[in-house]
Design an enzyme around this catalytic site. Structure first.
Site, PDB file in Angstrom:
ATOM      1  N   HIS A  21      -7.330  44.530   0.787  1.00 28.43           N
ATOM      2  CA  HIS A  21      -7.953  43.824  -0.346  1.00 28.43           C
ATOM      3  C   HIS A  21      -7.513  42.365  -0.300  1.00 28.43           C
ATOM      4  O   HIS A  21      -6.467  42.002  -0.828  1.00 28.43           O
ATOM      5  CB  HIS A  21      -7.543  44.496  -1.662  1.00 28.43           C
ATOM      6  N   HIS A  23      -9.611  38.447  -0.111  1.00 27.92           N
ATOM      7  CA  HIS A  23     -10.850  37.661  -0.004  1.00 27.92           C
ATOM      8  C   HIS A  23     -10.548  36.467   0.891  1.00 27.92           C
ATOM      9  O   HIS A  23      -9.674  35.655   0.546  1.00 27.92           O
ATOM     10  CB  HIS A  23     -11.295  37.176  -1.380  1.00 27.92           C
ATOM     11  N   HIS A 203     -14.819  46.498  -6.477  1.00 27.64           N
ATOM     12  CA  HIS A 203     -13.829  46.132  -7.498  1.00 27.64           C
ATOM     13  C   HIS A 203     -14.210  46.888  -8.769  1.00 27.64           C
ATOM     14  O   HIS A 203     -15.373  46.858  -9.192  1.00 27.64           O
ATOM     15  CB  HIS A 203     -13.884  44.636  -7.790  1.00 27.64           C
ATOM     16  N   GLU A 206     -10.390  46.292 -12.869  1.00 25.63           N
ATOM     17  CA  GLU A 206      -9.473  45.134 -12.825  1.00 25.63           C
ATOM     18  C   GLU A 206      -9.372  44.605 -14.263  1.00 25.63           C
ATOM     19  O   GLU A 206      -8.317  44.687 -14.876  1.00 25.63           O
ATOM     20  CB  GLU A 206     -10.013  44.057 -11.876  1.00 25.63           C
ATOM     21  N   ASP A 284      -5.092  40.013  -2.481  1.00 26.21           N
ATOM     22  CA  ASP A 284      -6.295  39.571  -3.196  1.00 26.21           C
ATOM     23  C   ASP A 284      -6.698  38.147  -2.789  1.00 26.21           C
ATOM     24  O   ASP A 284      -7.597  37.987  -1.960  1.00 26.21           O
ATOM     25  CB  ASP A 284      -6.087  39.672  -4.715  1.00 26.21           C
ATOM     26  N   ASP A 285      -6.073  37.135  -3.385  1.00 22.61           N
ATOM     27  CA  ASP A 285      -6.390  35.730  -3.090  1.00 22.61           C
ATOM     28  C   ASP A 285      -5.060  34.988  -2.919  1.00 22.61           C
ATOM     29  O   ASP A 285      -4.609  34.270  -3.819  1.00 22.61           O
ATOM     30  CB  ASP A 285      -7.199  35.131  -4.247  1.00 22.61           C
TER      31      ASP A 285
HETATM   32  N1  ADE Z   1     -13.250  37.387  -5.989  1.00 17.81           N
HETATM   33  C1  ADE Z   1     -12.117  36.897  -5.492  1.00 17.81           C
HETATM   34  N2  ADE Z   1     -11.064  37.447  -6.095  1.00 17.81           N
HETATM   35  C2  ADE Z   1     -11.544  38.334  -7.008  1.00 17.81           C
HETATM   36  C3  ADE Z   1     -10.967  39.230  -7.918  1.00 17.81           C
HETATM   37  N3  ADE Z   1      -9.646  39.335  -8.069  1.00 17.81           N
HETATM   38  N4  ADE Z   1     -11.776  39.975  -8.706  1.00 17.81           N
HETATM   39  C4  ADE Z   1     -13.098  39.867  -8.582  1.00 17.81           C
HETATM   40  N5  ADE Z   1     -13.703  39.048  -7.724  1.00 17.81           N
HETATM   41  C5  ADE Z   1     -12.934  38.288  -6.929  1.00 17.81           C
HETATM   42 ZN    ZN Z   2     -10.305  41.127  -5.181  1.00 19.05          ZN
END
Ligand code: ADE
Ligand code: ZN
Length: 342
Positions: A21, A23, A203, A206, A284-285
């Site tokens: 997971h 991006h 997703h 969340e 995630d990011d």
């Molecule tokens: N796009 C990038 N990060 C995300 C996240 N945590 N939740 C939903 N979309 C995303």
């Molecule tokens: Zn994500």
């Protein structure tokens, strides 16, 4: 059983693991963002890297997405996408990642005139080069933006197919603003992905309610749930996830930075692990949330007092939950067993 502490950073990095997971646009570090802006002659509304980094204070998912989509605007050429990919894969390799299944958001690029024929060759070349250089195994998951329409998602799938890119991705996903954008309207495009032999993930849970997780499972027919933090609110759903062994790709530092949890010590990943769910730790990011996968393991282990056995189990879950071949998985799992045996 010893207890994890920051001293366990080396142990965590030594664990063969999968990141499931992440991006790729969310791995754009401020330094690279500034370098690409300069290379492409783009003026940024920040004086320097520090000013940009200090803007990374988020109240919720939407406040993050606003900056994330703005940041992605510096990605213009094939070389930009290749540089982004190379930087992430080298960083992941340093954290003991053997396999990565990463998201990309085509609509973030096609909607501003950057086509599949720009970003896909950049991504794919960098992935091939990284595999040759470090041995890391990598696959792409095409995500549809759920704040846009199901028709737009279908058009994106058509474009990927017409360009011959379905053979170069392993699956499809669903991301972006969750609340108010349930999974069900995307059933048709997920059905097409299934017919094309692609894996499906989404997703869910969340910020959105457990119903969105049910919808992702029952209507989109996904093999994994991305996040799934709110599954715990519904005991029937938790039982379903255990019985069907549905992996949750959880992202503790993301949840902390987006105020999904107030404190890492409150994160439910430890409880869900104890309940027998196939939970995994991911970043995630990472450029926005203060850490790559290794830091996510470390800080979660510290906050929840996870044992080394727990950490090995989390790494094992990540490898077992991956869409890699059985042969690859067997190799990494044997390596993990060797580390575990000390
Ligand atoms: N796009 C990038 N990060 C995300 C996240 N945590 N939740 C939903 N979309 C995303
Ligand atoms: Zn994500």
């Amino acid at each position: 059983m010893s207890t994890a502490s920051t001293d366990d950073a080396a142990f965590i990095r030594s664990l063969p693991k999968a990141e499931l997971h992440m991006h790729i646009e969310g791995s754009l570090e401020p330094e690279l963002l500034f370098a690409l802006a300069e290379r492409n002659g783009i003026a940024l509304p920040y004086d320097d890297v520090e000013a940009l980094r200090s803007a990374y204070e988020f109240a919720d998912l939407q406040s993050f997405l606003d900056l994330y989509y703005q940041g992605a605007d510096v990605l213009r050429t094939e070389a930009d996408f290749a540089d982004l990919m190379t930087a992430y894969l080298d960083r992941a390799h340093a954290d003991g990642v053997r396999r990565v299944e990463m998201f990309f958001d085509p609509q973030t690029h096609t909607d501003r005139g950057i086509g599949f024929d720009v970003f896909m060759p950049g991504f794919l070349q960098a992935m091939d080069d990284a595999t040759e250089r470090t041995g890391i195994s990598a696959g792409l998951i095409l995500c549809f933006l759920r704040h846009l329409s199901p028709e737009a998602a279908m058009a994106t799938f058509d474009e990927a197919e017409a360009g011959g890119y379905l053979e170069r991705i392993i699956g499809v996903g669903l991301d972006s603003a969750e609340v108010g954008n349930p999974p069900e309207p995307f059933a048709e495009v997920f059905d097409r992905a299934a017919e094309a032999g692609l894996y499906r993930v989404a997703h869910a849970g969340e910020e959105g309610p457990p119903e969105y997780i049910w919808g992702a499972l029952d209507v989109l027919d996904v093999q994994r749930i991305d996040h799934g933090v709110r599954a715990e609110e519904d005991p029937e759903l938790v039982a379903r996830l255990v019985v069907d062994k549905v992996p949750l790709t959880m992202c503790p530092l993301s949840n902390l930075e987006l105020c999904v949890v107030d404190d890492l010590a409150d994160h439910n990943i430890g409880r869900l692990l104890d309940l027998g769910l196939t939970v995994t730790i991911n970043s995630d990011d990472p450029a926005y949330f203060g850490g790559y996968v290794g830091e996510n393991y470390e800080r979660t282990a510290d906050a929840l007092d996870l044992s080394r056995d727990d950490l090995v189990q989390l790494a094992r879950n990540s490898l077992e939950a991956s869409f890699a071949s059985d042969d690859e998985k067997a190799t990494w799992l044997a390596e993990l067993d060797a580390v575990d045996a000390g």
